[in-house]
Design a protein around this motif. Structure first.
Motif, PDB file in Angstrom:
ATOM      1  N   PHE A 131       0.972  -1.339   0.052  1.00  0.00           N
ATOM      2  CA  PHE A 131       0.098   0.035   0.004  1.00  0.00           C
ATOM      3  C   PHE A 131       1.005   1.204   0.001  1.00  0.00           C
ATOM      4  O   PHE A 131       1.869   1.371   0.738  1.00  0.00           O
ATOM      5  CB  PHE A 131      -0.815  -0.114   1.349  1.00  0.00           C
ATOM      6  N   ASP A 132       0.397   2.141  -0.654  1.00  0.00           N
ATOM      7  CA  ASP A 132       1.142   3.356  -0.517  1.00  0.00           C
ATOM      8  C   ASP A 132       0.686   4.337   0.580  1.00  0.00           C
ATOM      9  O   ASP A 132      -0.390   4.562   1.058  1.00  0.00           O
ATOM     10  CB  ASP A 132       0.560   4.302  -1.801  1.00  0.00           C
ATOM     11  N   THR A 133       1.770   4.458   1.450  1.00  0.00           N
ATOM     12  CA  THR A 133       1.795   4.846   2.748  1.00  0.00           C
ATOM     13  C   THR A 133       2.715   6.148   3.004  1.00  0.00           C
ATOM     14  O   THR A 133       3.121   6.331   3.919  1.00  0.00           O
ATOM     15  CB  THR A 133       2.152   3.970   4.016  1.00  0.00           C
ATOM     16  N   SER A 134       3.049   6.860   1.708  1.00  0.00           N
ATOM     17  CA  SER A 134       3.813   8.120   1.843  1.00  0.00           C
ATOM     18  C   SER A 134       3.085   9.292   3.027  1.00  0.00           C
ATOM     19  O   SER A 134       1.900   9.308   2.900  1.00  0.00           O
ATOM     20  CB  SER A 134       3.883   8.489   0.484  1.00  0.00           C
ATOM     21  N   GLY A 135       3.962   9.733   3.437  1.00  0.00           N
ATOM     22  CA  GLY A 135       3.328  11.025   4.448  1.00  0.00           C
ATOM     23  C   GLY A 135       2.976  10.422   5.460  1.00  0.00           C
ATOM     24  O   GLY A 135       3.140   9.509   6.253  1.00  0.00           O
ATOM     25  N   PRO A 136       1.790  11.105   6.175  1.00  0.00           N
ATOM     26  CA  PRO A 136       1.115  11.059   7.440  1.00  0.00           C
ATOM     27  C   PRO A 136       0.650   9.311   7.607  1.00  0.00           C
ATOM     28  O   PRO A 136       0.155   9.122   8.462  1.00  0.00           O
ATOM     29  CB  PRO A 136       0.200  12.092   7.899  1.00  0.00           C
ATOM     30  N   GLU A 158       8.013   4.711   1.301  1.00  0.00           N
ATOM     31  CA  GLU A 158       6.915   5.527   0.531  1.00  0.00           C
ATOM     32  C   GLU A 158       5.885   4.123   0.538  1.00  0.00           C
ATOM     33  O   GLU A 158       4.670   4.353   0.093  1.00  0.00           O
ATOM     34  CB  GLU A 158       7.173   6.020  -0.819  1.00  0.00           C
ATOM     35  N   PHE A 159       6.138   2.816   0.987  1.00  0.00           N
ATOM     36  CA  PHE A 159       4.898   2.001   1.067  1.00  0.00           C
ATOM     37  C   PHE A 159       5.146   1.040   2.282  1.00  0.00           C
ATOM     38  O   PHE A 159       6.042   1.100   2.675  1.00  0.00           O
ATOM     39  CB  PHE A 159       5.029   1.161  -0.309  1.00  0.00           C
ATOM     40  N   THR A 160       4.063   0.261   2.306  1.00  0.00           N
ATOM     41  CA  THR A 160       3.932  -0.914   3.447  1.00  0.00           C
ATOM     42  C   THR A 160       3.554  -2.076   2.971  1.00  0.00           C
ATOM     43  O   THR A 160       2.423  -1.885   1.977  1.00  0.00           O
ATOM     44  CB  THR A 160       3.191  -0.183   4.590  1.00  0.00           C
ATOM     45  N   THR A 161       4.284  -3.172   3.194  1.00  0.00           N
ATOM     46  CA  THR A 161       3.507  -4.544   2.574  1.00  0.00           C
ATOM     47  C   THR A 161       3.184  -5.285   3.981  1.00  0.00           C
ATOM     48  O   THR A 161       3.523  -5.289   5.036  1.00  0.00           O
ATOM     49  CB  THR A 161       4.755  -5.090   2.073  1.00  0.00           C
ATOM     50  N   TYR A 162       2.128  -5.975   3.735  1.00  0.00           N
ATOM     51  CA  TYR A 162       1.439  -7.041   4.451  1.00  0.00           C
ATOM     52  C   TYR A 162       1.456  -8.156   3.685  1.00  0.00           C
ATOM     53  O   TYR A 162       1.016  -8.650   2.731  1.00  0.00           O
ATOM     54  CB  TYR A 162      -0.193  -6.695   4.770  1.00  0.00           C
ATOM     55  N   THR A 163       2.179  -9.375   4.458  1.00  0.00           N
ATOM     56  CA  THR A 163       2.345 -10.614   3.831  1.00  0.00           C
ATOM     57  C   THR A 163       1.845 -11.680   4.787  1.00  0.00           C
ATOM     58  O   THR A 163       1.963 -11.683   5.953  1.00  0.00           O
ATOM     59  CB  THR A 163       3.723 -10.856   3.599  1.00  0.00           C
ATOM     60  N   TRP A 164       0.896 -12.247   4.352  1.00  0.00           N
ATOM     61  CA  TRP A 164      -0.064 -13.216   5.184  1.00  0.00           C
ATOM     62  C   TRP A 164       0.184 -14.704   4.646  1.00  0.00           C
ATOM     63  O   TRP A 164       0.010 -15.131   3.265  1.00  0.00           O
ATOM     64  CB  TRP A 164      -1.521 -13.163   5.305  1.00  0.00           C
ATOM     65  N   GLU A 165       0.896 -15.688   5.367  1.00  0.00           N
ATOM     66  CA  GLU A 165       1.168 -16.948   5.062  1.00  0.00           C
ATOM     67  C   GLU A 165       0.272 -17.843   5.806  1.00  0.00           C
ATOM     68  O   GLU A 165       0.118 -17.843   6.943  1.00  0.00           O
ATOM     69  CB  GLU A 165       2.581 -17.195   5.513  1.00  0.00           C
ATOM     70  N   MET A 166      -0.546 -18.640   5.009  1.00  0.00           N
ATOM     71  CA  MET A 166      -1.517 -19.691   5.427  1.00  0.00           C
ATOM     72  C   MET A 166      -1.006 -21.190   4.769  1.00  0.00           C
ATOM     73  O   MET A 166      -0.726 -21.219   3.770  1.00  0.00           O
ATOM     74  CB  MET A 166      -2.940 -19.055   4.797  1.00  0.00           C
ATOM     75  N   PRO A 167      -1.370 -22.138   5.739  1.00  0.00           N
ATOM     76  CA  PRO A 167      -1.069 -23.479   5.230  1.00  0.00           C
ATOM     77  C   PRO A 167      -2.428 -23.592   4.074  1.00  0.00           C
ATOM     78  O   PRO A 167      -3.528 -23.291   4.015  1.00  0.00           O
ATOM     79  CB  PRO A 167      -1.655 -24.468   6.401  1.00  0.00           C
ATOM     80  N   ALA A 168      -1.771 -24.665   3.177  1.00  0.00           N
ATOM     81  CA  ALA A 168      -2.639 -24.868   1.942  1.00  0.00           C
ATOM     82  C   ALA A 168      -3.027 -26.479   1.809  1.00  0.00           C
ATOM     83  O   ALA A 168      -2.153 -27.135   2.507  1.00  0.00           O
ATOM     84  CB  ALA A 168      -1.976 -24.288   0.838  1.00  0.00           C
ATOM     85  N   ASP A 169      -3.720 -26.827   1.214  1.00  0.00           N
ATOM     86  CA  ASP A 169      -4.359 -28.119   1.102  1.00  0.00           C
ATOM     87  C   ASP A 169      -3.122 -28.994   0.025  1.00  0.00           C
ATOM     88  O   ASP A 169      -3.268 -28.345  -1.086  1.00  0.00           O
ATOM     89  CB  ASP A 169      -5.710 -28.295   0.490  1.00  0.00           C
ATOM     90  N   PRO A 170      -2.547 -29.850   0.542  1.00  0.00           N
ATOM     91  CA  PRO A 170      -1.664 -30.618  -0.199  1.00  0.00           C
ATOM     92  C   PRO A 170      -2.047 -31.191  -1.562  1.00  0.00           C
ATOM     93  O   PRO A 170      -1.449 -31.068  -2.691  1.00  0.00           O
ATOM     94  CB  PRO A 170      -0.915 -31.630   0.561  1.00  0.00           C
TER      95      PRO A 170
END
Length: 437
Positions: free
Chosen positions: A47-52, A96-108
């Motif tokens: 996400f663009d999180t530049s500035g406040p 200037e940006f922030t990342t969110y990475t969500w790791e989830m288990p998957a069905d084999p």
């Protein structure tokens, strides 16, 4: 004899560290690679999180972690990893940006990218959106199981890019196109990687797509500036052509004002785009570095990520470089043209000043002649007045019985009075001149 100095704990405690020492040492470990299990599904957002917006995003994350009793990031920390049950969140804040990475288990045994990420409960619903969405990636990490994991069956063949890492322990593929839910899908096929290497590869692949998107943010800016740069180049040609025919001072002044306004317009555009173009170059270098680190090898006759990006991404970035170079060249040419025109104006003003000085000198000489004439007339007038007064005295002396002939005495007094008055006026003028000097 060699003297050895040992610093004990008490001595070390007295050493004052540099204020930036902790930040510098911590930067090497700010974003470590973490192990990831196979199979897994990774949903990545930027996400663009530049500035406040950056401070607001951090506050929302702290509030979420506090409400759930989870450990928050330390003050000033830009990276944090926390578990929400079986789901792992990796949060990273950049300039200037922030990342969110969500790791989830998957069905084999599940089908890659099914169910669609849009039908899943998106973990980002836990937080307010930090800012405008830049990157959305749906990555599936699966064990090699052909034909279920064959990239040709999952992606658009026209834009498919596939490669294996340097030792062939993994294959990663994508078509760089958003799916039905707006996510760019990436498939990573494990061929026996340890969990740590799988985590490192997944993070590098996510960074390649993230920084690729961020690097291309300079293209719309270049496209926006292209018409104004072309217009500036055209106007510069017109002004320089007019400079060849302009001969009077008024025309040169008008052209100089036009050049100055054009230069200000070009500099304003360059100042507004310098950060975006510089960031695009930096992000492009990161993408190239990540691709070199992975060490791509071709798979069949399909293009690798490097060759695909070189064919599709490089032209866009070259457009940014071209516009930036044209801006710089136009600014330099405008400065040179303005200097030439300013020199011409200065020369013309100098010639006018010389003519004005000549006219002033002529007027000064005329005034000096008039002053000399007036001084002569003044001496004559004062002499006449003084001689008239003296004639009255001579007549009075003659009437009193003194042996004085008024006419002879007055005639004899005329040269004496004239010389005395002339000398007096000259002395007064000399004193005034010496006082001005």
């Amino acid at each position: 004899m060699r003297a050895e100095v040992l610093i004990g704990d008490q001595d070390a405690a007295r050493l004052v560290p540099h204020p930036l020492r902790a930040a510098i040492l911590g930067e090497l470990h700010a974003r470590p690679f973490t192990a990831i299990a196979v199979p897994s599904r990774v949903v990545h957002f930027a996400f663009d999180t530049s500035g406040p917006q950056a401070q607001a995003d951090r506050a929302h994350l702290l509030a979420l972690l506090d409400a759930r009793g989870l450990k928050p990031p330390a003050t000033g920390e830009k990276h944090h990893r926390v578990a929400f049950g079986t789901t792992i969140l990796r949060w990273e804040q950049h300039s200037e940006f922030t990342t969110y990475t969500w790791e989830m288990p998957a069905d084999p045994g599940g089908i890659p990218f099914h169910p669609d990420i849009g039908s899943l409960t998106s973990p980002m619903r836990l937080l307010p959106q930090p800012g405008p969405l830049l990157v959305a990636i749906d990555l599936h990490l699966l064990a090699d199981d052909p034909p279920r994991t064959a990239p040709e069956r999952l992606f658009d063949r026209a834009s498919l890019a596939v490669a294996e890492n340097s030792d062939g322990a993994a294959i990663y593929a994508t078509d760089f196109q958003p799916g039905p839910s707006g996510f760019v899908r990436i498939l990573v096929i494990d061929r026996g990687m340890p969990a740590e290497r799988a985590g490192a590869l997944v993070q590098r692949v996510l960074e390649i797509e993230t920084y690729r998107t961020l690097a291309l943010l300079g293209l719309p800016e270049a496209q926006r500036l292209a018409p104004s740069v072309a217009d500036g180049e055209r106007r510069l040609v017109e002004v320089t052509e007019a400079m060849r025919n302009a001969g009077d001072l008024a025309s040169n002044h008008r052209l100089l004002n036009e050049l100055t306004a054009l230069a200000a317009e070009v500099e304003a555009g360059a100042a507004a785009s310098v950060f975006r173009f510089g960031a695009s170059r930096a992000y492009e270098e990161i993408v190239e570095q990540r691709l070199q680190t992975v060490g791509e090898r071709k798979v069949g006759g399909l293009p690798t990520w490097s060759s695909f990006l070189a064919r599709r991404m490089k032209p866009a970035l070259r457009t940014c470089v071209t516009i930036e170079n044209r801006q710089s060249s136009l600014s330099l040419k405008l400065a040179r043209a303005a200097n030439l025109l300013r020199t011409r104006v200065d020369v013309e003003l100098e010639q006018q000043n010389q003519e004005l000085l000549k006219s002033m000198n002529a007027r000064t000489r005329l005034q000096l002649r008039l002053q000399t004439t007036v001084e002569g007339l003044s001496v004559a007038a004062i002499t006449y007045y003084v001689v008239s007064l003296f004639s009255y005295i001579a007549k009075a002396a003659h009437d009193s019985g003194l042996p004085v002939e008024p006419t002879v005495a007055t005639a004899a007094f005329v040269p004496v009075a004239a010389l005395a008055i002339w000398w007096t006026v000259r002395s007064i003028r000399r004193r005034h001149v010496s006082g001005e000097d």
